[in-house]
Write a protein that holds these residues in place. Structure first.
Motif, PDB file in Angstrom:
ATOM      1  N   THR A 219       2.968  16.743   8.442  1.00  0.00           N
ATOM      2  CA  THR A 219       2.458  15.411   8.106  1.00  0.00           C
ATOM      3  C   THR A 219       1.295  14.961   8.973  1.00  0.00           C
ATOM      4  OG1 THR A 219       4.141  14.450   9.548  1.00  0.00           O
ATOM      5  CG2 THR A 219       4.679  14.622   7.209  1.00  0.00           C
ATOM      6  N   PHE A 220       0.948  15.719   9.996  1.00  0.00           N
ATOM      7  CA  PHE A 220      -0.031  15.254  10.980  1.00  0.00           C
ATOM      8  C   PHE A 220      -1.371  14.890  10.340  1.00  0.00           C
ATOM      9  CE2 PHE A 220      -3.252  15.822  14.290  1.00  0.00           C
ATOM     10  CZ  PHE A 220      -2.707  15.106  15.345  1.00  0.00           C
ATOM     11  N   GLY A 221      -1.893  15.747   9.493  1.00  0.00           N
ATOM     12  CA  GLY A 221      -3.184  15.483   8.864  1.00  0.00           C
ATOM     13  C   GLY A 221      -3.143  14.272   7.955  1.00  0.00           C
ATOM     14  N   ALA A 222      -2.107  14.168   7.139  1.00  0.00           N
ATOM     15  CA  ALA A 222      -1.962  13.022   6.238  1.00  0.00           C
ATOM     16  C   ALA A 222      -1.832  11.730   7.036  1.00  0.00           C
ATOM     17  CB  ALA A 222      -0.749  13.211   5.335  1.00  0.00           C
ATOM     18  N   SER A 223      -1.153  11.798   8.181  1.00  0.00           N
ATOM     19  CA  SER A 223      -0.985  10.600   9.009  1.00  0.00           C
ATOM     20  C   SER A 223      -2.326  10.112   9.544  1.00  0.00           C
ATOM     21  CB  SER A 223      -0.039  10.902  10.180  1.00  0.00           C
ATOM     22  OG  SER A 223       1.270  11.137   9.733  1.00  0.00           O
ATOM     23  N   MET A 224      -3.155  11.017  10.054  1.00  0.00           N
ATOM     24  CA  MET A 224      -4.460  10.607  10.589  1.00  0.00           C
ATOM     25  C   MET A 224      -5.318   9.954   9.507  1.00  0.00           C
ATOM     26  SD  MET A 224      -5.901  13.096  13.536  1.00  0.00           S
ATOM     27  CE  MET A 224      -6.185  14.505  12.491  1.00  0.00           C
ATOM     28  N   ASP A 225      -5.170  10.417   8.264  1.00  0.00           N
ATOM     29  CA  ASP A 225      -5.978   9.870   7.171  1.00  0.00           C
ATOM     30  C   ASP A 225      -5.562   8.447   6.793  1.00  0.00           C
ATOM     31  OD1 ASP A 225      -7.506  12.150   7.041  1.00  0.00           O
ATOM     32  OD2 ASP A 225      -6.344  13.059   5.413  1.00  0.00           O
ATOM     33  N   CYS A 226      -4.447   7.979   7.322  1.00  0.00           N
ATOM     34  CA  CYS A 226      -3.987   6.609   7.038  1.00  0.00           C
ATOM     35  C   CYS A 226      -4.552   5.584   8.007  1.00  0.00           C
ATOM     36  CB  CYS A 226      -2.456   6.538   7.126  1.00  0.00           C
ATOM     37  SG  CYS A 226      -1.587   7.514   5.894  1.00  0.00           S
ATOM     38  N   LEU A 227      -5.215   6.056   9.067  1.00  0.00           N
ATOM     39  CA  LEU A 227      -5.615   5.155  10.138  1.00  0.00           C
ATOM     40  C   LEU A 227      -6.950   4.470   9.868  1.00  0.00           C
ATOM     41  CD1 LEU A 227      -4.563   7.374  13.145  1.00  0.00           C
ATOM     42  CD2 LEU A 227      -3.614   5.123  12.598  1.00  0.00           C
ATOM     43  N   ALA A 228      -7.005   3.206  10.252  1.00  0.00           N
ATOM     44  CA  ALA A 228      -8.269   2.471  10.277  1.00  0.00           C
ATOM     45  C   ALA A 228      -9.100   2.971  11.453  1.00  0.00           C
ATOM     46  CB  ALA A 228      -7.986   0.977  10.432  1.00  0.00           C
ATOM     47  N   PRO A 229     -10.406   2.734  11.453  1.00  0.00           N
ATOM     48  CA  PRO A 229     -11.208   3.083  12.619  1.00  0.00           C
ATOM     49  C   PRO A 229     -10.599   2.512  13.899  1.00  0.00           C
ATOM     50  CG  PRO A 229     -12.637   2.450  10.812  1.00  0.00           C
ATOM     51  CD  PRO A 229     -11.232   2.158  10.364  1.00  0.00           C
ATOM     52  N   LEU A 230     -10.628   3.303  14.953  1.00  0.00           N
ATOM     53  CA  LEU A 230     -10.039   2.968  16.247  1.00  0.00           C
ATOM     54  C   LEU A 230      -8.514   2.926  16.199  1.00  0.00           C
ATOM     55  CD1 LEU A 230     -12.481   0.167  17.512  1.00  0.00           C
ATOM     56  CD2 LEU A 230     -12.723   2.648  17.681  1.00  0.00           C
ATOM     57  N   GLY A 231      -7.927   3.497  15.147  1.00  0.00           N
ATOM     58  CA  GLY A 231      -6.483   3.513  15.014  1.00  0.00           C
ATOM     59  C   GLY A 231      -5.826   4.497  15.965  1.00  0.00           C
ATOM     60  N   LEU A 232      -4.511   4.318  16.137  1.00  0.00           N
ATOM     61  CA  LEU A 232      -3.741   5.123  17.078  1.00  0.00           C
ATOM     62  C   LEU A 232      -2.764   6.037  16.334  1.00  0.00           C
ATOM     63  CD1 LEU A 232      -2.740   5.868  19.923  1.00  0.00           C
ATOM     64  CD2 LEU A 232      -1.232   3.860  19.821  1.00  0.00           C
ATOM     65  N   MET A 233      -2.911   7.334  16.537  1.00  0.00           N
ATOM     66  CA  MET A 233      -2.012   8.332  15.990  1.00  0.00           C
ATOM     67  C   MET A 233      -0.932   8.641  17.031  1.00  0.00           C
ATOM     68  SD  MET A 233      -1.224  10.455  13.568  1.00  0.00           S
ATOM     69  CE  MET A 233       0.095  11.665  13.592  1.00  0.00           C
ATOM     70  N   VAL A 234       0.314   8.287  16.725  1.00  0.00           N
ATOM     71  CA  VAL A 234       1.423   8.501  17.647  1.00  0.00           C
ATOM     72  C   VAL A 234       2.275   9.644  17.107  1.00  0.00           C
ATOM     73  CG1 VAL A 234       3.381   7.472  18.847  1.00  0.00           C
ATOM     74  CG2 VAL A 234       1.419   6.043  18.205  1.00  0.00           C
ATOM     75  N   SER A 235       2.165  10.799  17.732  1.00  0.00           N
ATOM     76  CA  SER A 235       2.944  11.973  17.333  1.00  0.00           C
ATOM     77  C   SER A 235       4.064  12.141  18.343  1.00  0.00           C
ATOM     78  CB  SER A 235       2.052  13.215  17.309  1.00  0.00           C
ATOM     79  OG  SER A 235       2.799  14.361  16.971  1.00  0.00           O
ATOM     80  N   TYR A 236       5.295  11.779  17.940  1.00  0.00           N
ATOM     81  CA  TYR A 236       6.378  11.756  18.927  1.00  0.00           C
ATOM     82  C   TYR A 236       7.544  12.682  18.576  1.00  0.00           C
ATOM     83  CZ  TYR A 236       9.182   8.567  15.995  1.00  0.00           C
ATOM     84  OH  TYR A 236       9.935   8.014  14.975  1.00  0.00           O
TER      85      TYR A 236
END
Length: 323
Positions: A219-236
């Protein structure tokens, strides 16, 4: 003697063996506790399979539990025999009795039973630091939470709603979608093949400031594509496997994104932080804002069956092992 599940080599659920082990003696700064319930978490699978390196073999996995203090070692002043306690952190939980550093234990409030205590510590403290420190969720925020019907996910959905946020929960089937919606998610998306498009539709194109992803590789790639500019990707987490090496240029290309891989151990390393996190957790559970759902129980000796259910995505909410 006490009983424990030990592994002598990494592998599948079958490597876990129910056997006698010597009852440990608490040393200075330690407490001997009798477990009443033990939490089941995906990190247990990571240590069993070898994804996370064990300190040595044979190994007793498990990092969460609740029970009663039986004895304390020298220099322990914050606990006494008979105290009801809970913890999350140090390995060694899959045992009827264990020794643990006393400064990792917190008193369990009278209104919280042992099964709830064992189910809430690792998952609840994880939800607390993710929502209050990694990204401080504010009223009006829209956030994406993966595995929204899992143990951490159900807590996050409720807690984020309590904070005034709109939760987009991502789940693997319709039954789990209904569960996420019943526990605070405003939207539930089944699967991640069209995740970014669905988030774009729900947010009117604005996308989201933070994505909480415990699934990992798939899901990592799909998750990054959901972010607004300056968004935070939290992979935990890595439920689908570890995220492959990343070209950090992608973060710039997708909008100057931020990326973090947080762990509970770091966020609770200091005693003051542990006390703050657990006080916040006990407050929202005690008030009823967050309900801890123990949806499965297994005997500790049947831990292999519990692991099979967890890895097969056949569990929802929290699962506890009973000694």
């Amino acid at each position: 003697m006490t009983k424990a599940i030990r592994i002598h080599a990494n592998g599948g659920p079958e490597v876990m063996v129910w056997e006698d082990v010597p009852t440990p003696e608490p040393g200075p700064g330690e407490a001997l506790i009798k477990h009443e319930a033990i939490g089941l978490n995906f990190i247990d699978v990571y240590f069993r399979t070898g994804l996370y390196k064990a300190p040595g073999m044979p190994l007793i996995i498990g990092q969460e539990g609740a029970g009663t203090v039986l004895a304390v070692g020298g220099a322990v002043t914050n606990l006494a025999p008979g105290d009801r306690i809970a913890y999350a952190g140090p390995l060694g939980g899959y045992a009827t009795e264990r020794v643990i550093a006393a400064d990792r234990l917190v008193r369990l409030p009278d209104g919280i039973d042992f099964q709830t205590g064992a189910a809430m510590m690792l998952q609840g403290m994880t939800a607390q630091y993710l929502l209050r420190r990694t990204y401080d969720v504010k009223p009006g925020d829209t956030i994406v939470v993966h595995a929204a019907a899992g143990g951490v996910g159900l807590i996050m959905c409720q807690w984020a709603k309590h904070l005034g946020a709109t939760v987009i929960g991502v789940v693997s089937n319709e039954e789990k979608a209904e569960m996420a919606l019943a526990n605070g998610a405003a939207h539930a998306i089944v699967g991640h093949s069209k995740l970014a498009a669905e988030v774009k539709r729900i947010t009117g194109g604005a996308m989201v400031p933070v994505v909480y992803d415990s699934v990992g590789k798939d899901t990592f790639g799909a998750s990054m594509d959901c972010l607004a500019p300056l968004g935070l990707m939290v992979s935990y987490g890595n439920a689908s496997g570890p995220v492959p090496p990343l070209d950090i240029g992608i973060l710039g290309a997708k909008g100057s994104l931020f990326l973090t891989r947080p762990t509970l151990a770091t966020y609770t390393a200091k005693r003051a932080d542990l006390e703050h996190v657990t006080a916040d957790l006990f407050d929202v559970v005690g008030s009823g804002a967050v309900k801890i759902q123990v949806n499965q129980t297994f005997s500790l000796k049947d831990a292999a069956l519990a692991h099979e259910a967890l890895e097969g995505r056949k569990t929802t909410g929290s699962t506890v092992l009973l000694p």
